[in-house]
Write a protein that holds these residues in place. Structure first.
Motif, PDB file in Angstrom:
ATOM      1  N   VAL A  26      26.922  39.702  17.496  1.00  0.00           N
ATOM      2  CA  VAL A  26      25.761  40.563  18.081  1.00  0.00           C
ATOM      3  C   VAL A  26      25.174  41.605  17.042  1.00  0.00           C
ATOM      4  O   VAL A  26      24.628  42.410  17.487  1.00  0.00           O
ATOM      5  CB  VAL A  26      26.659  41.454  19.224  1.00  0.00           C
ATOM      6  N   GLY A  27      25.376  41.152  15.931  1.00  0.00           N
ATOM      7  CA  GLY A  27      24.312  41.700  14.687  1.00  0.00           C
ATOM      8  C   GLY A  27      25.239  43.168  14.277  1.00  0.00           C
ATOM      9  O   GLY A  27      24.531  43.926  13.413  1.00  0.00           O
ATOM     10  N   LYS A  28      26.568  43.242  14.379  1.00  0.00           N
ATOM     11  CA  LYS A  28      27.280  44.340  13.806  1.00  0.00           C
ATOM     12  C   LYS A  28      28.104  43.670  12.836  1.00  0.00           C
ATOM     13  O   LYS A  28      29.131  42.984  12.962  1.00  0.00           O
ATOM     14  CB  LYS A  28      28.104  45.210  14.835  1.00  0.00           C
ATOM     15  N   TYR A  29      28.289  44.512  11.600  1.00  0.00           N
ATOM     16  CA  TYR A  29      29.023  44.073  10.377  1.00  0.00           C
ATOM     17  C   TYR A  29      29.813  45.243   9.904  1.00  0.00           C
ATOM     18  O   TYR A  29      29.386  46.361  10.059  1.00  0.00           O
ATOM     19  CB  TYR A  29      28.152  43.439   9.278  1.00  0.00           C
ATOM     20  N   LYS A  33      19.779  49.181  11.459  1.00  0.00           N
ATOM     21  CA  LYS A  33      19.552  50.071  12.512  1.00  0.00           C
ATOM     22  C   LYS A  33      20.169  51.373  12.616  1.00  0.00           C
ATOM     23  O   LYS A  33      19.629  52.509  12.930  1.00  0.00           O
ATOM     24  CB  LYS A  33      19.606  49.085  13.725  1.00  0.00           C
ATOM     25  N   SER A  34      21.658  51.086  12.348  1.00  0.00           N
ATOM     26  CA  SER A  34      22.408  52.268  12.581  1.00  0.00           C
ATOM     27  C   SER A  34      23.820  52.248  11.880  1.00  0.00           C
ATOM     28  O   SER A  34      24.061  50.873  11.687  1.00  0.00           O
ATOM     29  CB  SER A  34      22.836  52.802  14.042  1.00  0.00           C
ATOM     30  N   VAL A  35      24.378  52.965  11.537  1.00  0.00           N
ATOM     31  CA  VAL A  35      25.803  53.048  10.804  1.00  0.00           C
ATOM     32  C   VAL A  35      26.793  53.921  11.679  1.00  0.00           C
ATOM     33  O   VAL A  35      26.440  55.180  11.735  1.00  0.00           O
ATOM     34  CB  VAL A  35      25.627  53.511   9.467  1.00  0.00           C
ATOM     35  N   ALA A  36      27.834  53.419  11.715  1.00  0.00           N
ATOM     36  CA  ALA A  36      28.984  54.089  12.249  1.00  0.00           C
ATOM     37  C   ALA A  36      29.929  54.027  11.451  1.00  0.00           C
ATOM     38  O   ALA A  36      30.727  53.062  10.702  1.00  0.00           O
ATOM     39  CB  ALA A  36      29.345  53.653  13.685  1.00  0.00           C
ATOM     40  N   THR A  37      30.770  55.259  11.080  1.00  0.00           N
ATOM     41  CA  THR A  37      32.016  55.090  10.178  1.00  0.00           C
ATOM     42  C   THR A  37      33.195  55.883  10.875  1.00  0.00           C
ATOM     43  O   THR A  37      33.195  56.727  11.735  1.00  0.00           O
ATOM     44  CB  THR A  37      31.391  56.265   9.021  1.00  0.00           C
ATOM     45  N   MET A  38      34.270  55.516  10.323  1.00  0.00           N
ATOM     46  CA  MET A  38      35.748  55.846  10.835  1.00  0.00           C
ATOM     47  C   MET A  38      36.564  55.828   9.366  1.00  0.00           C
ATOM     48  O   MET A  38      36.470  54.986   8.530  1.00  0.00           O
ATOM     49  CB  MET A  38      36.315  54.915  11.972  1.00  0.00           C
ATOM     50  N   ARG A  39      37.600  56.551   9.476  1.00  0.00           N
ATOM     51  CA  ARG A  39      38.645  56.834   8.680  1.00  0.00           C
ATOM     52  C   ARG A  39      39.773  56.264   9.308  1.00  0.00           C
ATOM     53  O   ARG A  39      40.163  56.795  10.463  1.00  0.00           O
ATOM     54  CB  ARG A  39      38.704  58.169   8.271  1.00  0.00           C
ATOM     55  N   SER A  40      40.543  55.406   8.746  1.00  0.00           N
ATOM     56  CA  SER A  40      41.890  54.868   9.152  1.00  0.00           C
ATOM     57  C   SER A  40      43.131  55.395   8.254  1.00  0.00           C
ATOM     58  O   SER A  40      42.912  55.080   7.170  1.00  0.00           O
ATOM     59  CB  SER A  40      41.856  53.160   8.885  1.00  0.00           C
ATOM     60  N   VAL A  41      43.863  56.264   8.959  1.00  0.00           N
ATOM     61  CA  VAL A  41      44.857  56.839   8.215  1.00  0.00           C
ATOM     62  C   VAL A  41      45.836  55.839   7.861  1.00  0.00           C
ATOM     63  O   VAL A  41      46.050  54.831   8.687  1.00  0.00           O
ATOM     64  CB  VAL A  41      45.709  57.657   9.252  1.00  0.00           C
ATOM     65  N   GLY A  42      46.662  55.954   6.583  1.00  0.00           N
ATOM     66  CA  GLY A  42      47.492  54.950   6.026  1.00  0.00           C
ATOM     67  C   GLY A  42      48.821  54.855   7.042  1.00  0.00           C
ATOM     68  O   GLY A  42      49.427  55.825   7.586  1.00  0.00           O
ATOM     69  N   LYS A  43      49.426  53.737   7.329  1.00  0.00           N
ATOM     70  CA  LYS A  43      50.519  53.614   7.748  1.00  0.00           C
ATOM     71  C   LYS A  43      51.863  54.017   7.137  1.00  0.00           C
ATOM     72  O   LYS A  43      51.642  53.833   5.946  1.00  0.00           O
ATOM     73  CB  LYS A  43      50.695  52.152   8.399  1.00  0.00           C
ATOM     74  N   VAL A  44      52.668  54.256   7.841  1.00  0.00           N
ATOM     75  CA  VAL A  44      54.137  54.782   7.062  1.00  0.00           C
ATOM     76  C   VAL A  44      54.780  53.310   7.106  1.00  0.00           C
ATOM     77  O   VAL A  44      55.206  52.631   7.896  1.00  0.00           O
ATOM     78  CB  VAL A  44      54.802  55.737   8.064  1.00  0.00           C
ATOM     79  N   VAL A  77      27.962  48.488  10.579  1.00  0.00           N
ATOM     80  CA  VAL A  77      26.663  48.561  10.452  1.00  0.00           C
ATOM     81  C   VAL A  77      25.905  47.646  11.341  1.00  0.00           C
ATOM     82  O   VAL A  77      26.248  46.346  11.559  1.00  0.00           O
ATOM     83  CB  VAL A  77      26.192  47.986   8.837  1.00  0.00           C
ATOM     84  N   THR A  78      25.043  48.143  12.280  1.00  0.00           N
ATOM     85  CA  THR A  78      24.169  47.530  13.154  1.00  0.00           C
ATOM     86  C   THR A  78      22.989  46.976  12.451  1.00  0.00           C
ATOM     87  O   THR A  78      22.156  47.881  12.137  1.00  0.00           O
ATOM     88  CB  THR A  78      24.093  48.322  14.333  1.00  0.00           C
TER      89      THR A  78
END
Length: 95
Positions: free
Chosen positions: A19-22, A48-59, A81-82
């Motif tokens: 659907v065009g999101k990478y 077209k747009s950018v969404a960001t997220m931070r993934s906290v490391g696992k224990v 990235v769209t």
């Protein structure tokens, strides 16, 4: 600073590619404007747009002769990235 570290290729993200999101793993200090410019320059597409997220490391824990060792995996930042309608990125062209 190298903004893009690597593309994330999993089943979930491969379905989003249709659907065009990478999705990319990016530098922790990179912002949306830097990510957009890096993708447009590297792949020659229009973002077209950018969404960001931070993934906290696992224990994680492992057991050794000297006892249990507990640690944490590192934090990573992801960017979804769209792209503009009709454009796509081919990750597998060089294989």
């Amino acid at each position: 600073m190298n903004v893009l570290k690597r593309p994330l290729v999993t089943e979930k993200y491969a379905a989003m590619n249709e659907v065009g999101k990478y999705t990319f793993e990016v530098d922790k200090k990179a912002n949306k404007v830097e990510i957009k410019k890096a993708v447009e320059k590297l792949y020659g597409v229009t973002v077209k747009s950018v969404a960001t997220m931070r993934s906290v490391g696992k224990v994680k824990s492992k057991y050794t002769k000297s006892g249990a060792v507990t640690g944490r995996t590192s934090l990573i930042k992801k960017a979804i990235v769209t792209l503009k309608e009709g454009e796509e990125i081919d990750f597998y062209s060089g294989i």
